[in-house]
Design an enzyme around this catalytic site. Structure first.
Site, short mmCIF file in Angstrom:
data_model
loop_
_atom_site.label_atom_id
_atom_site.label_comp_id
_atom_site.label_asym_id
_atom_site.label_seq_id
_atom_site.Cartn_x
_atom_site.Cartn_y
_atom_site.Cartn_z
N ARG A 172 -20.76 11.33 -4.48
CA ARG A 172 -21.70 11.93 -5.44
C ARG A 172 -22.52 10.88 -6.19
NH1 ARG A 172 -20.59 13.08 -10.14
NH2 ARG A 172 -21.36 15.22 -10.09
N PRO B 107 0.97 5.20 -3.66
CA PRO B 107 1.32 5.32 -5.08
C PRO B 107 1.39 3.95 -5.77
CG PRO B 107 2.83 6.61 -3.71
CD PRO B 107 2.02 5.77 -2.79
C1 9D3 Z 1 9.41 10.56 -2.81
C2 9D3 Z 1 9.13 9.22 -2.25
N1 9D3 Z 1 8.86 8.25 -3.30
C3 9D3 Z 1 10.10 7.49 -3.58
C4 9D3 Z 1 10.03 6.73 -4.85
C5 9D3 Z 1 7.79 7.33 -2.91
C6 9D3 Z 1 6.58 8.00 -2.40
C7 9D3 Z 1 6.12 7.69 -1.14
C8 9D3 Z 1 4.98 8.33 -0.65
C9 9D3 Z 1 5.89 8.94 -3.17
C10 9D3 Z 1 4.77 9.56 -2.66
C11 9D3 Z 1 4.31 9.26 -1.42
C12 9D3 Z 1 3.10 9.92 -0.89
N2 9D3 Z 1 1.94 9.69 -1.77
C13 9D3 Z 1 0.87 9.01 -1.38
O1 9D3 Z 1 0.80 8.60 -0.24
C14 9D3 Z 1 -0.19 8.74 -2.34
C15 9D3 Z 1 -0.32 9.07 -3.73
C16 9D3 Z 1 0.52 9.77 -4.64
O2 9D3 Z 1 1.61 10.27 -4.33
N3 9D3 Z 1 0.09 9.90 -5.94
C17 9D3 Z 1 -1.09 9.40 -6.38
N4 9D3 Z 1 -1.91 8.73 -5.57
C18 9D3 Z 1 -1.52 8.58 -4.26
S1 9D3 Z 1 -2.40 7.76 -3.11
C19 9D3 Z 1 -1.30 8.04 -1.92
#
Ligand code: 9D3
Length: 266
Positions: free
Chosen positions: A155, A90
């Site tokens: 693609r 994220p």
């Molecule tokens: C609920 C945990 N969060 C605390 C602030 C942090 C968090 C850690 C890991 C939120 C989501 C994730 C898992 N998401 C991904 O690994 C991820 C992701 C996403 O959640 N949204 C958009 N792109 C991506 S790329 C990887």
């Protein structure tokens, strides 16, 4: 031929997501070489642990660095050194079409899918070349983002999408939203296909499509117009759109989007 390697604790999820459609066809046609690696196969302990508690305390678990580093070493040894090692997190920079275009020029891309609260920061420092996010919403891990990134890149590889014209059009549209599409019948549920599309006047059709595309973009995604490739005709059309709107009261309707005729159940 483009090579992808995906590292995940859910290999079946990734394989299932790529087993149909454009990417699957690209694999069958020999244009894409895809390997999915189970992170647990690169653990060294009896319990095949991929996560541990965070230093400093706090909720959740953190992905251990050693299995991820070993998985990438294994990829280098068996499949060659990737041009890019992408962490899906994220915190990554937003994955957009320009990034897909850049990456479609690479030969070998490894993607590391995070789970839990995230990966040990040293993975980013030692093995990652890029960090990508697919948008501002909370997912449960990096697997769906990895599928999104692979699809968008694949693609763009010549021959992967059957209809090269449709891929060309996406780039030709220059970063504005699509125009409205219609097929037969000419009238459906009392709604007629716009007359211009039945007229056979190709120049008028082209102009109507470009104008409706620009009107929709202005209304729904004005941010896209900042980076869009607009020519003089586009700027003239946008001026027409803005001027025809200037006197009109805001009522949730426009030339791009006639009012919805759906009967809503309350
Ligand atoms: C609920 C945990 N969060 C605390 C602030 C942090 C968090 C850690 C890991 C939120 C989501 C994730 C898992 N998401 C991904 O690994 C991820 C992701 C996403 O959640 N949204 C958009 N792109 C991506 S790329 C990887």
């Amino acid at each position: 031929m483009i090579k992808f390697d995906v590292v995940t604790i859910f290999p079946r999820m990734v394989i299932a997501g790529l087993a149909e459609g454009v990417v699957s066809r690209g694999i069958v046609r020999g244009l894409i070489d895809l390997a999915v690696h189970d992170l647990r196969d690169h653990t060294a302990d009896r319990h095949r642990s991929v996560d541990d508690v965070p230093y400093g305390g706090g909720p959740g678990m953190v992905m251990k660095p050693e299995p991820l580093a070993r998985a990438v070493e294994n990829i280098c040894a068996k499949r060659g050194t990737p041009d890019a090692v992408v962490l899906l997190t994220p915190q990554g920079r937003p994955f957009r079409q320009a990034e897909a275009e850049r990456m479609s020029g690479l030969s070998h891309i490894a993607l590391l899918c995070g789970r839990y609260e995230g990966m040990d920061e040293r993975v980013r420092e030692l093995v990652a070349t890029d960090e990508l996010s697919i948008g501002d919403y909370v997912l449960s891990g990096g697997e769906l983002p990895a599928l999104v990134v692979i699809d968008a890149i694949s693609r763009l590889i010549p021959g992967v999408v059957g209809d090269e014209q449709s891929v060309e059009q996406d780039s030709f549209a220059g970063g504005v939203l699509d125009y409205p599409h219609y097929t037969r019948p000419a009238e459906f549920a009392g709604l007629k296909v716009p007359e211009v599309l039945l007229s056979g006047h190709h120049a008028d059709v082209r102009r109507w499509r470009r104008k409706t595309a620009l009107a929709r973009t202005l209304e729904r995604r004005p941010d896209l117009l900042d980076d869009a490739a607009l020519d003089d005709e586009d700027r003239a059309l946008l001026k027409e759109i803005r001027e025809s709107r200037a006197g009109t009261a805001e009522s949730g309707s426009s030339e791009a989007d006639p009012p919805s005729r759906k009967r809503r159940v309350r």
